[in-house]
Design a protein around this motif. Structure first.
Motif, PDB file in Angstrom:
ATOM      1  N   THR A  37      88.325  -1.834 -47.052  1.00  0.00           N
ATOM      2  CA  THR A  37      88.530  -1.896 -48.312  1.00  0.00           C
ATOM      3  C   THR A  37      89.259  -0.555 -48.852  1.00  0.00           C
ATOM      4  O   THR A  37      89.152  -0.141 -49.985  1.00  0.00           O
TER       5      THR A  37
ATOM      6  N   CYS B 242      91.910  -0.725 -50.997  1.00  0.00           N
ATOM      7  CA  CYS B 242      91.888  -1.062 -52.508  1.00  0.00           C
ATOM      8  C   CYS B 242      91.199  -0.106 -53.309  1.00  0.00           C
ATOM      9  O   CYS B 242      90.192  -0.112 -53.426  1.00  0.00           O
TER      10      CYS B 242
ATOM     11  N   GLY C 185      91.343  -1.575 -58.923  1.00  0.00           N
ATOM     12  CA  GLY C 185      91.696  -3.070 -58.926  1.00  0.00           C
ATOM     13  C   GLY C 185      90.402  -3.885 -58.973  1.00  0.00           C
ATOM     14  O   GLY C 185      89.349  -3.425 -59.290  1.00  0.00           O
ATOM     15  N   ASP C 186      90.543  -5.208 -58.925  1.00  0.00           N
ATOM     16  CA  ASP C 186      89.414  -6.222 -59.277  1.00  0.00           C
ATOM     17  C   ASP C 186      88.393  -6.247 -57.988  1.00  0.00           C
ATOM     18  O   ASP C 186      89.168  -6.114 -57.139  1.00  0.00           O
ATOM     19  N   VAL C 187      87.251  -6.408 -58.322  1.00  0.00           N
ATOM     20  CA  VAL C 187      86.306  -6.653 -57.018  1.00  0.00           C
ATOM     21  C   VAL C 187      86.386  -7.456 -56.230  1.00  0.00           C
ATOM     22  O   VAL C 187      86.179  -7.463 -55.143  1.00  0.00           O
ATOM     23  N   SER C 188      87.259  -8.785 -56.772  1.00  0.00           N
ATOM     24  CA  SER C 188      86.971  -9.935 -55.739  1.00  0.00           C
ATOM     25  C   SER C 188      87.972  -9.660 -54.810  1.00  0.00           C
ATOM     26  O   SER C 188      87.904 -10.487 -53.707  1.00  0.00           O
ATOM     27  N   ARG C 189      88.872  -8.619 -54.969  1.00  0.00           N
ATOM     28  CA  ARG C 189      89.967  -8.426 -53.930  1.00  0.00           C
ATOM     29  C   ARG C 189      89.139  -7.736 -52.715  1.00  0.00           C
ATOM     30  O   ARG C 189      89.344  -8.219 -51.516  1.00  0.00           O
ATOM     31  N   LYS C 190      88.128  -6.526 -53.029  1.00  0.00           N
ATOM     32  CA  LYS C 190      87.225  -6.305 -51.796  1.00  0.00           C
ATOM     33  C   LYS C 190      86.485  -7.363 -51.335  1.00  0.00           C
ATOM     34  O   LYS C 190      86.375  -7.356 -50.117  1.00  0.00           O
ATOM     35  N   ARG C 191      86.153  -8.049 -52.424  1.00  0.00           N
ATOM     36  CA  ARG C 191      85.039  -9.128 -51.600  1.00  0.00           C
ATOM     37  C   ARG C 191      85.791 -10.081 -50.654  1.00  0.00           C
ATOM     38  O   ARG C 191      85.300 -10.518 -49.683  1.00  0.00           O
ATOM     39  N   LYS C 192      86.922 -10.414 -50.949  1.00  0.00           N
ATOM     40  CA  LYS C 192      87.757 -11.344 -50.055  1.00  0.00           C
ATOM     41  C   LYS C 192      88.079 -10.734 -48.771  1.00  0.00           C
ATOM     42  O   LYS C 192      87.858 -11.135 -47.798  1.00  0.00           O
TER      43      LYS C 192
END
Length: 593
Positions: A548, A551, A554-561
């Protein structure tokens, strides 16, 4: 023959046998002493300062105008090499019993003495290290008189360092030790007491002639193996080999006959003439009983045959080593070896590495157990992997030993605690002299295999001495403890242990392995299990890359992905990855405490 004397030097570890042997050789002008312990010719012996092999050497001594031939054998003192001592004793008529003036009689002194008395040897007691500031010759003399029942004037005071008393020892050897008995005219009967491998000349056997005589060029037969050879060269053992044309009754010498196969020479075998054989082989040679078993596996599988050849050559030089092939799921093909103790095992491993360039992995050492099944059958198991299924076992018996510990009174408490912790039962305690006590215990052999001796030495500041004899089998509640890595059992790490120690041992083993296993790209689960029940677990965390990092914001969902993607990769990797267990981990189990 009346001018030949065969004798050996027996003593506890570090009582100065080899130094005294140097003085005897120097006094009789056999060799020039250039450094200490001339007879200990192995690098390992020099480095550790211990004798591992018995060494035979011939000296010439003139006494009252007559020339005498003295055959001396210097023996090891450690309990792990007591088989070497028993073989040397079989080739002698007398023994020098050396006792350290600063330490007194110790366990190995007594055990080697009894071995010599069983063979009817003439014993000459010698107190060594009398030049030391802290020597107590009077007290040690009292101990020897209690032990041997000899007269005070028969005990010789000597010093291996200064050479005091060496002349008296040589006189006593000539006067007190009987010459070899035997019939020069009888058929040849010679006892093999040692052998060495020479890459140019084949196998060289060392023997003592009991009856008859042998000439160079004779056809001889080795009775046990039934093989025939020509005696290409015979001779006596000085610092090097000295060829002779003929050897007579009572002589100690060597024979070179171009034997190539290691299995054709057995220590304790009898040599006789083919043309005029003797009636029977020489008896009184005991078979070796290995106490500790461990698997030796080559690191590269294709080295299996080389390892076999190396072990065979080593066995010639060390008759107490036994081995048979076995295979393991984790390590491939190897050998199950029997040793006389842990020091013996360590020395064999070192010698394989130095003398034959063999890199080996050693499994956890254990002892042999008797497993009785419900049909009344019995099976000897040396290896936890060979255990039948739990449901088929009626009961297991483990080997017990009679142990004797000699110590001073101020260490009795801690030593008793140690022995009780190892499931020992105190049989009796006896006061030897002054403040010295001998404790007799019945103990399971499996408990003393790994670290008992080291602990005993550290508790007693090195003063306690220890000796043991096997004492049959007794029923016991034993379980097989398996170590699983990611659910796969590692058979080289499984052990048989008493049910009371199993949970604690399993937990310590997992913690130790957690320190030693290198981290991988995936989690490694280390579990200890008895049957299907997991009793301890540790996890070696995976190595992770910070995916990560790129990143920022930005949005947390990008990290989670990204993390989910990494997690899937780790899971896939766990299916194909395998765990390499380093050699350190196998050895660490021995030193768990």
């Amino acid at each position: 023959m009346k001018n030949i004397r065969n004798f050996c030097i027996i003593a506890h570890i570090d009582h100065g046998k080899s130094t005294l042997a140097d003085r005897l050789l120097e006094y009789t002008n056999t060799i020039k002493i250039t450094e200490g312990q001339m007879l200990d010719d192995m690098d390992l012996e020099r480095e550790r300062g211990i004798t591992i092999k018995s060494h035979a050497i011939q000296m010439e001594y003139t006494y009252e105008g007559e020339k005498y031939i003295l055959n001396l054998i210097d023996t090891p003192g450690h309990v792990d090499f007591s088989y070497e001592v028993s073989r040397s004793i079989a080739a002698c008529e007398g023994a020098l019993l050396v006792v350290d003036a600063t330490q007194g009689v110790q366990a190995q002194t007594i055990s080697n003495l009894y071995m010599a008395i069983d063979h009817d040897l003439e014993i000459i007691p010698v107190i060594n290290k009398c030049d030391m500031v802290n020597a107590m010759p009077e007290e040690v003399e009292d101990e020897i008189i209690d032990l041997l029942g000899c007269k005070r004037e028969e005990i010789i005071r000597a010093s291996g360092r200064t050479g005091q008393g060496v002349d008296e020892i040589l006189k006593a050897v000539v006067e007190r030790i009987p010459h070899p008995e035997g019939d020069e005219a009888a058929p040849l009967q010679a006892l093999i007491f040692d052998s060495v491998f020479n890459s140019f000349r084949g196998i060289i056997a060392y023997f003592k002639i009991v009856n008859g005589s042998i000439k160079a060029g004779d056809r001889v037969e080795f009775i046990n193996t039934g093989k025939e050879y020509t005696a290409d060269e015979i001779g006596v053992l000085k610092m090097d080999m000295c060829p002779r044309e003929v050897l007579h009754c009572g002589d100690v010498g060597y024979i070179v006959s171009g034997i190539k196969t290691a299995t054709e020479v057995k220590v304790g075998d009898t040599i006789t003439h083919v043309a005029r054989p003797c009636d029977k082989a020489i008896s009184g040679f005991e078979e070796v009983k290995p106490m500790v078993f461990a698997g030796l596996y080559p690191i590269e599988t294709e080295d299996f045959e080389n390892l076999r050849a190396s072990l065979e050559k080593l066995q010639l030089n060390d008759a107490s080593l036994t081995f048979q092939p076995e295979s393991s799921v984790a390590l491939g093909f190897g050998f199950r070896c029997g040793f006389l103790g842990l020091l013996h095992m360590e020395i064999v491993q070192e010698r394989l590495d130095r003398e034959f360039n063999m890199d080996v992995i050693t499994t956890v050492p254990n002892v042999s157990y008797m497993v009785y099944d419900k049909q009344g059958g019995v099976k000897e198991v040396h290896n936890p992997a060979g255990m039948p299924d739990v449901t088929l076992i009626d009961h297991i018996e483990e080997p017990y030993i009679k142990a004797s510990v000699i110590t001073t009174t101020n260490f009795i408490g801690p030593i008793m605690t140690l022995c009780l912790g190892k499931r020992g039962e105190l049989v009796k305690q006896e006061y030897i002299s002054g403040n010295r006590v001998e404790l007799h215990y019945n103990m399971p052999l499996g408990e003393i295999v790994i670290d008992f001796y080291d602990k005993l030495k550290s508790i007693s500041k090195g003063y306690a001495s220890f000796d043991y004899h096997q004492d049959g089998f007794r029923p016991s509640r034993l379980v097989k403890l398996d170590i699983l890595l990611n659910g796969e059992p590692v058979d080289a790490l499984s052990t048989l242990t008493h049910i009371d120690n199993a949970v604690d041992f399993g937990r310590r083993m997992c913690e130790k392995l957690k320190e030693l296993l290198p981290r991988q790209q995936f989690d490694i689960a280390i579990q200890a299990a008895i049957g299907a029940k997991i009793i301890a677990r540790e996890t070696v965390k995976q190595l992770r890359k910070d995916v990560t990092a790129k990143c920022y914001g930005g949005d947390v969902s990008r990290k989670r992905k990204l993390l989910e993607k990494q997690k899937r990769g780790k899971k896939r990797m766990k299916q194909i990855g395998n765990v390499e267990v380093p050699q350190k981990a196998f050895l660490a189990v021995l030193k768990l405490d």
